[in-house]
Design a protein around this motif. Sequence first.
Motif, mmCIF file in Angstrom:
data_model
loop_
_atom_site.group_PDB
_atom_site.id
_atom_site.type_symbol
_atom_site.label_atom_id
_atom_site.label_comp_id
_atom_site.label_asym_id
_atom_site.label_seq_id
_atom_site.Cartn_x
_atom_site.Cartn_y
_atom_site.Cartn_z
ATOM 1 N N UNK A 281 0.839 -1.209 0.000
ATOM 2 C CA UNK A 281 0.000 0.000 0.000
ATOM 3 C C UNK A 281 0.872 1.256 0.000
ATOM 4 N N UNK A 282 1.988 1.190 0.716
ATOM 5 C CA UNK A 282 2.905 2.335 0.778
ATOM 6 C C UNK A 282 3.495 2.640 -0.604
ATOM 7 N N UNK A 283 3.892 1.588 -1.330
ATOM 8 C CA UNK A 283 4.424 1.784 -2.679
ATOM 9 C C UNK A 283 3.356 2.345 -3.612
ATOM 10 N N UNK A 284 2.153 1.803 -3.517
ATOM 11 C CA UNK A 284 1.048 2.279 -4.352
ATOM 12 C C UNK A 284 0.748 3.747 -4.061
ATOM 13 N N UNK A 285 0.726 4.108 -2.786
ATOM 14 C CA UNK A 285 0.473 5.489 -2.389
ATOM 15 C C UNK A 285 1.558 6.424 -2.937
ATOM 16 N N UNK A 286 2.801 5.994 -2.846
ATOM 17 C CA UNK A 286 3.917 6.803 -3.332
ATOM 18 C C UNK A 286 3.838 7.017 -4.846
ATOM 19 N N UNK A 287 3.505 5.969 -5.570
ATOM 20 C CA UNK A 287 3.383 6.070 -7.026
ATOM 21 C C UNK A 287 2.235 7.002 -7.398
ATOM 22 N N UNK A 288 1.093 6.824 -6.736
ATOM 23 C CA UNK A 288 -0.056 7.688 -7.024
ATOM 24 C C UNK A 288 0.239 9.148 -6.693
ATOM 25 N N UNK A 289 0.987 9.367 -5.618
ATOM 26 C CA UNK A 289 1.377 10.729 -5.262
ATOM 27 C C UNK A 289 2.260 11.337 -6.350
ATOM 28 N N UNK A 290 3.191 10.562 -6.860
ATOM 29 C CA UNK A 290 4.062 11.030 -7.940
ATOM 30 C C UNK A 290 3.280 11.347 -9.203
ATOM 31 N N UNK A 291 2.315 10.520 -9.529
ATOM 32 C CA UNK A 291 1.475 10.768 -10.709
ATOM 33 C C UNK A 291 0.686 12.057 -10.530
ATOM 34 N N UNK A 292 0.131 12.248 -9.326
ATOM 35 C CA UNK A 292 -0.625 13.465 -9.041
ATOM 36 C C UNK A 292 0.275 14.703 -9.152
ATOM 37 N N UNK A 293 1.492 14.617 -8.638
ATOM 38 C CA UNK A 293 2.433 15.730 -8.740
ATOM 39 C C UNK A 293 2.749 16.035 -10.204
ATOM 40 N N UNK A 294 2.946 14.994 -10.983
ATOM 41 C CA UNK A 294 3.238 15.201 -12.408
ATOM 42 C C UNK A 294 2.041 15.823 -13.113
ATOM 43 N N UNK A 295 0.835 15.341 -12.786
ATOM 44 C CA UNK A 295 -0.374 15.906 -13.387
ATOM 45 C C UNK A 295 -0.550 17.376 -13.038
#
Length: 77
Positions: free
Chosen positions: A45-59
Amino acid sequence: MNIQTLNEKLELIQWLSTLEDASVIKKLMLLKKEETKDWWNSISEEEEKSINEGILQADNNELRPHSEVRKLYGKWL
């Protein structure tokens, strides 16, 4: 791919083409399914959260230049 690996693959193909045991075929199909499973379903879940956070930052165009990132994380690269 080296010649030994190629020969092993060809040997497996030949063996599979003559295989009649349905239980072995089912086991091989399960192995194939496991090997092609989506990596996303196996991360924490931590990895998934980190990836989603990165995608949101890029967006949101909250990106840092490569040179800046290298300065921050260079010692770990």
